[in-house]
Motif scaffolding. Sequence first.
Motif, mmCIF file in Angstrom:
data_model
loop_
_atom_site.group_PDB
_atom_site.id
_atom_site.type_symbol
_atom_site.label_atom_id
_atom_site.label_comp_id
_atom_site.label_asym_id
_atom_site.label_seq_id
_atom_site.Cartn_x
_atom_site.Cartn_y
_atom_site.Cartn_z
ATOM 1 N N ASP A 27 0.821 -1.151 -0.117
ATOM 2 C CA ASP A 27 0.037 -0.174 -0.038
ATOM 3 C C ASP A 27 0.837 1.221 -0.061
ATOM 4 O O ASP A 27 0.670 2.438 -0.860
ATOM 5 N N ARG B 86 1.298 4.400 -2.895
ATOM 6 C CA ARG B 86 1.123 5.787 -2.407
ATOM 7 C C ARG B 86 2.403 6.277 -3.042
ATOM 8 O O ARG B 86 2.170 7.605 -3.465
ATOM 9 N N ALA C 290 -3.671 1.504 3.899
ATOM 10 C CA ALA C 290 -4.696 1.209 2.480
ATOM 11 C C ALA C 290 -5.393 2.513 2.423
ATOM 12 O O ALA C 290 -5.808 2.974 1.315
ATOM 13 N N ARG D 172 -3.255 5.110 0.585
ATOM 14 C CA ARG D 172 -2.771 4.756 -0.673
ATOM 15 C C ARG D 172 -4.051 4.961 -1.616
ATOM 16 O O ARG D 172 -3.607 5.739 -2.410
ATOM 17 N N THR D 173 -5.251 5.014 -1.204
ATOM 18 C CA THR D 173 -6.515 5.399 -2.034
ATOM 19 C C THR D 173 -6.531 6.723 -2.281
ATOM 20 O O THR D 173 -6.762 7.164 -3.423
ATOM 21 N N ALA E 221 -5.999 8.957 -5.695
ATOM 22 C CA ALA E 221 -7.124 9.743 -6.345
ATOM 23 C C ALA E 221 -6.784 11.036 -6.655
ATOM 24 O O ALA E 221 -6.952 11.580 -7.496
#
Length: 450
Positions: free
Chosen positions: A246, A250, A387, A390-391, A395
């Motif tokens: 993760d 990132r 996690a 990372r997202t 985004a």
Amino acid sequence: MTSEAETPEPVTPESSVTDRVPPKRVLGLAVPALGVLAAEPLYVLVDTAVVGHLGALPLAGLALGGVLLTLVSTQLTFLSYGTTARTARLHGAGRRAEAVSEGVQATWIAIAVGIVVLLAGQLLAGPVARGLSGDAQIAEQAASWLRIALFGAPLILITMAGNGWMRGVQDAVRPLRYVLAGNGISAVLCPILVYPVGWGLEGSAVANVVAQVISAGLFLHALRQERVPLRPDFSVMRAQLGMGRDLVLRSLAFQACFVSAAAVAARTSTAAVGAHQVVLQLWTFLALVLDSVAIAAQSLVGAALGAGSSRQARGIAGQITRYGLVFGCALGALFAAVSQVLPRVFTTDAGVLAEIPNAWWFFVALQPIAGIVFALDGVLLGAGDAAFLRTATLASAVLGFLPLIWASLGFGWGLAGIWTGLSVFMLLRLVAVVARWRSGNWAVVGAVRT
């Protein structure tokens, strides 16, 4: 190791104010961490100033080569940040030997990955530099510097792992000594190799490797002194690599942004890429200055959750966020005041100096936002909430930074377009991490987070 995770408690206003830690304790971790975090970019700033007086072309080569080396190291930040998160929980639970063993396994990963990076880098340095620069002379300078500097890659990763486990057990002073020893000697050596010895740009790369040899050697010695088993433990390494996945994704988002920015600047003009190098290195330096408070958050939040106190972890989170905001505002004001003076320390090239204001005021205005974002990054990393980070980062990069970076190339917006992209990226990250912090869903207790 069995999981001790529990359901996080709801956020209450009382928990954010009553479960603070003394400011002296935060400073005791943050100030040495500041020295560690600042040492490398400060050395790069010295390197930039030394090479900048060789002319715009060597400075552009250093800019591109430095971005590529940074890509390697920052892609693997889980060796420091992930190790801190795991070590801090075990330390908070009173399991020091297991905490230090996390550092042993992270060091084995560092050695293995570092060797792969070194070998691959020797083959790919030239083609990658040519692909990114769009200018044969800049590419040649960048590849020459990078091939030498890559010999320090395994050592950079060992130093990351060492910083990670020591921060986790709240030993902030020894890492500072080790990193200063390496970078201090190298900072003295760099101008000697570049000018009197006559190695030019390659001399700065040799000095960089010397710094890594000294620092990594000291971290390895410290690990041996702990008297824990040094053999590989593949079950622990697999767990570290799970969090690492993760954090690598990132970091990939960050590097896609910054490598794209360097490529667009290089295709704008030699002066633009030189100016971008100066402002970007100052941005990197101040990002790590702000991150020193976040390092304290990682250690303190991880220890609190490892000891079973989500209430204290949330209190620390609010405290650290306020510190980050104040710190960011102060840095913004300081660099606004020196805008006419500081750029001349790094270059005397008239073209580069003329381009710098196109990025400078974005850099200044972003400091308060960065103070909050980096503080909350530290809180969430300390909680092992990789996690989500990372997202959120992916985004923000896809929706904010990257479209504006490449639009800058197509429409000729230059450095102003590049730094507008960075501003949107930071604003999107701010919204994401503040929302996560307020939700309280990150505050999961236990010596190990699953």
